[in-house]
Design a protein around this motif. Sequence first.
Motif, PDB file in Angstrom:
ATOM      1  N   GLY A 154     -14.135 113.572 -32.794  1.00  0.00           N
ATOM      2  CA  GLY A 154     -13.859 112.441 -33.935  1.00  0.00           C
ATOM      3  C   GLY A 154     -15.218 111.460 -33.978  1.00  0.00           C
ATOM      4  O   GLY A 154     -16.069 111.591 -33.271  1.00  0.00           O
TER       5      GLY A 154
ATOM      6  N   HIS B 298     -10.216 113.855 -30.419  1.00  0.00           N
ATOM      7  CA  HIS B 298     -10.555 112.524 -30.377  1.00  0.00           C
ATOM      8  C   HIS B 298     -12.053 112.743 -29.978  1.00  0.00           C
ATOM      9  O   HIS B 298     -13.150 111.881 -30.283  1.00  0.00           O
ATOM     10  CB  HIS B 298      -9.819 111.841 -28.948  1.00  0.00           C
ATOM     11  CG  HIS B 298      -8.578 111.248 -29.610  1.00  0.00           C
ATOM     12  ND1 HIS B 298      -8.585 109.927 -29.801  1.00  0.00           N
ATOM     13  CD2 HIS B 298      -7.281 111.563 -29.519  1.00  0.00           C
ATOM     14  CE1 HIS B 298      -7.408 109.396 -30.070  1.00  0.00           C
ATOM     15  NE2 HIS B 298      -6.719 110.541 -29.905  1.00  0.00           N
ATOM     16  N   ARG B 299     -12.502 113.716 -28.859  1.00  0.00           N
ATOM     17  CA  ARG B 299     -13.895 113.784 -28.464  1.00  0.00           C
ATOM     18  C   ARG B 299     -14.627 114.178 -29.755  1.00  0.00           C
ATOM     19  O   ARG B 299     -15.985 113.714 -29.895  1.00  0.00           O
ATOM     20  CB  ARG B 299     -14.025 114.743 -27.499  1.00  0.00           C
ATOM     21  CG  ARG B 299     -15.540 114.749 -26.986  1.00  0.00           C
ATOM     22  CD  ARG B 299     -15.447 116.165 -25.978  1.00  0.00           C
ATOM     23  NE  ARG B 299     -14.877 115.762 -24.657  1.00  0.00           N
ATOM     24  CZ  ARG B 299     -15.442 114.931 -23.671  1.00  0.00           C
ATOM     25  NH1 ARG B 299     -16.858 114.730 -23.835  1.00  0.00           N
ATOM     26  NH2 ARG B 299     -15.045 114.754 -22.451  1.00  0.00           N
TER      27      ARG B 299
ATOM     28  N   TYR C 174      -3.743 111.990 -34.509  1.00  0.00           N
ATOM     29  CA  TYR C 174      -4.818 111.666 -34.614  1.00  0.00           C
ATOM     30  C   TYR C 174      -5.247 111.456 -36.140  1.00  0.00           C
ATOM     31  O   TYR C 174      -5.359 112.515 -36.837  1.00  0.00           O
ATOM     32  CB  TYR C 174      -6.091 112.428 -33.909  1.00  0.00           C
ATOM     33  CG  TYR C 174      -7.549 111.977 -34.132  1.00  0.00           C
ATOM     34  CD1 TYR C 174      -7.933 110.880 -33.240  1.00  0.00           C
ATOM     35  CD2 TYR C 174      -8.315 112.410 -35.107  1.00  0.00           C
ATOM     36  CE1 TYR C 174      -9.372 110.622 -33.151  1.00  0.00           C
ATOM     37  CE2 TYR C 174      -9.647 111.782 -35.319  1.00  0.00           C
ATOM     38  CZ  TYR C 174     -10.181 110.670 -34.257  1.00  0.00           C
ATOM     39  OH  TYR C 174     -11.312 110.346 -34.268  1.00  0.00           O
TER      40      TYR C 174
ATOM     41  N   THR D  61      -7.232 110.846 -39.343  1.00  0.00           N
ATOM     42  CA  THR D  61      -8.796 111.627 -39.958  1.00  0.00           C
ATOM     43  C   THR D  61      -9.029 111.232 -41.287  1.00  0.00           C
ATOM     44  O   THR D  61      -8.281 110.493 -42.086  1.00  0.00           O
ATOM     45  CB  THR D  61      -8.710 113.074 -39.916  1.00  0.00           C
ATOM     46  OG1 THR D  61      -7.594 113.563 -40.866  1.00  0.00           O
ATOM     47  CG2 THR D  61      -8.272 113.609 -38.528  1.00  0.00           C
TER      48      THR D  61
ATOM     49  N   LEU E 109      -7.112 104.242 -32.592  1.00  0.00           N
ATOM     50  CA  LEU E 109      -6.899 105.706 -32.921  1.00  0.00           C
ATOM     51  C   LEU E 109      -5.783 105.960 -31.832  1.00  0.00           C
ATOM     52  O   LEU E 109      -4.808 107.049 -32.173  1.00  0.00           O
ATOM     53  CB  LEU E 109      -8.320 106.366 -32.644  1.00  0.00           C
ATOM     54  CG  LEU E 109      -8.973 106.307 -33.758  1.00  0.00           C
ATOM     55  CD1 LEU E 109     -10.431 106.740 -33.557  1.00  0.00           C
ATOM     56  CD2 LEU E 109      -8.588 107.016 -34.946  1.00  0.00           C
ATOM     57  N   GLU E 110      -5.958 105.797 -30.759  1.00  0.00           N
ATOM     58  CA  GLU E 110      -4.694 106.339 -29.680  1.00  0.00           C
ATOM     59  C   GLU E 110      -3.402 105.879 -29.904  1.00  0.00           C
ATOM     60  O   GLU E 110      -2.360 106.641 -30.073  1.00  0.00           O
ATOM     61  CB  GLU E 110      -5.195 105.657 -28.366  1.00  0.00           C
ATOM     62  CG  GLU E 110      -4.227 106.276 -27.222  1.00  0.00           C
ATOM     63  CD  GLU E 110      -4.413 105.652 -25.818  1.00  0.00           C
ATOM     64  OE1 GLU E 110      -3.816 105.795 -25.022  1.00  0.00           O
ATOM     65  OE2 GLU E 110      -5.689 105.388 -25.772  1.00  0.00           O
TER      66      GLU E 110
ATOM     67  N   GLU F   3     -11.208 102.828 -30.686  1.00  0.00           N
ATOM     68  CA  GLU F   3     -10.740 103.982 -29.944  1.00  0.00           C
ATOM     69  C   GLU F   3      -9.309 103.786 -29.303  1.00  0.00           C
ATOM     70  O   GLU F   3      -8.400 104.646 -29.561  1.00  0.00           O
ATOM     71  CB  GLU F   3     -11.345 104.111 -28.549  1.00  0.00           C
ATOM     72  CG  GLU F   3     -11.231 105.426 -27.753  1.00  0.00           C
ATOM     73  CD  GLU F   3     -12.260 105.588 -26.661  1.00  0.00           C
ATOM     74  OE1 GLU F   3     -11.867 106.779 -25.794  1.00  0.00           O
ATOM     75  OE2 GLU F   3     -13.244 104.887 -26.747  1.00  0.00           O
TER      76      GLU F   3
ATOM     77  N   GLU G 115      -6.465 115.429 -27.580  1.00  0.00           N
ATOM     78  CA  GLU G 115      -7.511 114.976 -26.895  1.00  0.00           C
ATOM     79  C   GLU G 115      -9.042 115.273 -26.978  1.00  0.00           C
ATOM     80  O   GLU G 115     -10.067 114.616 -27.064  1.00  0.00           O
ATOM     81  CB  GLU G 115      -7.050 115.203 -25.257  1.00  0.00           C
ATOM     82  CG  GLU G 115      -6.138 114.050 -24.663  1.00  0.00           C
ATOM     83  CD  GLU G 115      -5.668 114.243 -23.226  1.00  0.00           C
ATOM     84  OE1 GLU G 115      -6.226 115.263 -22.801  1.00  0.00           O
ATOM     85  OE2 GLU G 115      -4.667 113.834 -23.147  1.00  0.00           O
TER      86      GLU G 115
END
Length: 368
Positions: free
Chosen positions: A238, A235-236, A72, A74, A55-56, A52, A232
């Motif tokens: 992902g 991300h959720r 982000y 992928t 990724l950020e 996490e 954001e």
Amino acid sequence: MASIGWGNVYKKLGARPVINATGNQTVRGGSTPSPAVRDAMRQADDSYVEMEELLEKSGQFIAEHLEVEDAYITAGCYTALVLAAATVMTGNDPDKCAQLPDTTGLKDEIVFQKMQHYTYDRAFTIPGSKLIFVGDENGCTADKLNDAIGENTAAVAYLIQPNQGNAVPLEEAVEIAHSHNLPLIADAASQIYPIDYFRRNAQSADLVCFGGKYFNAPHSTGFICGRKDLIEIVHRHGFIGPRPVGRGMKVDRQELIGLVTAIDIWLSTDHNKRSKEQDARYEALAQGLENIDGVSCKVHYQKQSHTLSNLHVTCDGRDAAQIARDLDAGTPRIKVNTRGKDTLVINAYTLNVGEEEIIANALRHLLR
């Protein structure tokens, strides 16, 4: 060819290695990361990391270099499109995120100009959304695009290409989407050169999706960039988030490092020098075909292509498709494209050092 053992890892399985003169195609394995990228990926093997956090931080790195709010990484551009579609339907509501692909009660329509219809627009529908086509194969007007937006519309989608033809221009499509308080998702998969064009595309819409293979990142990588509030939510959805749509679309830590290394190299590369290096390879290939009756070579430059150029080998009176089949059947196996009835198209971008000479030798044998 890189070594005496070229292709042995494939041969021992019964698969034939390929000299790829067709560019970055998924069916040929996509990309060849540079030694610098491979070394960075090897270093990533030395320790584990909180994914996490990685990724950020990797997204921030890309965002800073492309001058966008956030990004982000992928599992390819297709995954970026899937996650974008999920994002615009659910917003940041955890219950809505968890219910996909059930879209009951959600705005689940994505408006898309029919003339931009392409093989991979199915990605927009994977999380349960529906594509609403507007206009026809010949074009679309701003009024038609505007009128197609209704109460169930979640976003407008757009395929970025150098020549948009009779499609509503991207800037105008963004304005129309925003006039309805909707985001626009853009697929800019390979639209990464020239560098200022790359940055403009990254900044052009609310969510913009790219493929990593085109700038020699690992084949199975890509990224999505754009508005921070939307990233954001990406991300959720992902592969790290709770009950994520993208759980099966994982990216290794090594691949994340490979992509940020590759994009850093791409943005700092002297592409004029790269073009001259490709020209030298085409010249060597052309010299190998000199004095063959009816054969001529010409370099064609592409101003907005990451591959920069290709070599057209015209073989008067010969069937280019048959020559391509013969190259494919030979040893080593060689893949080229064709144009028209008598022209082979050779792209140096995906060739290893010295492979242009192997292609010239094979062609000289066939054409004589």
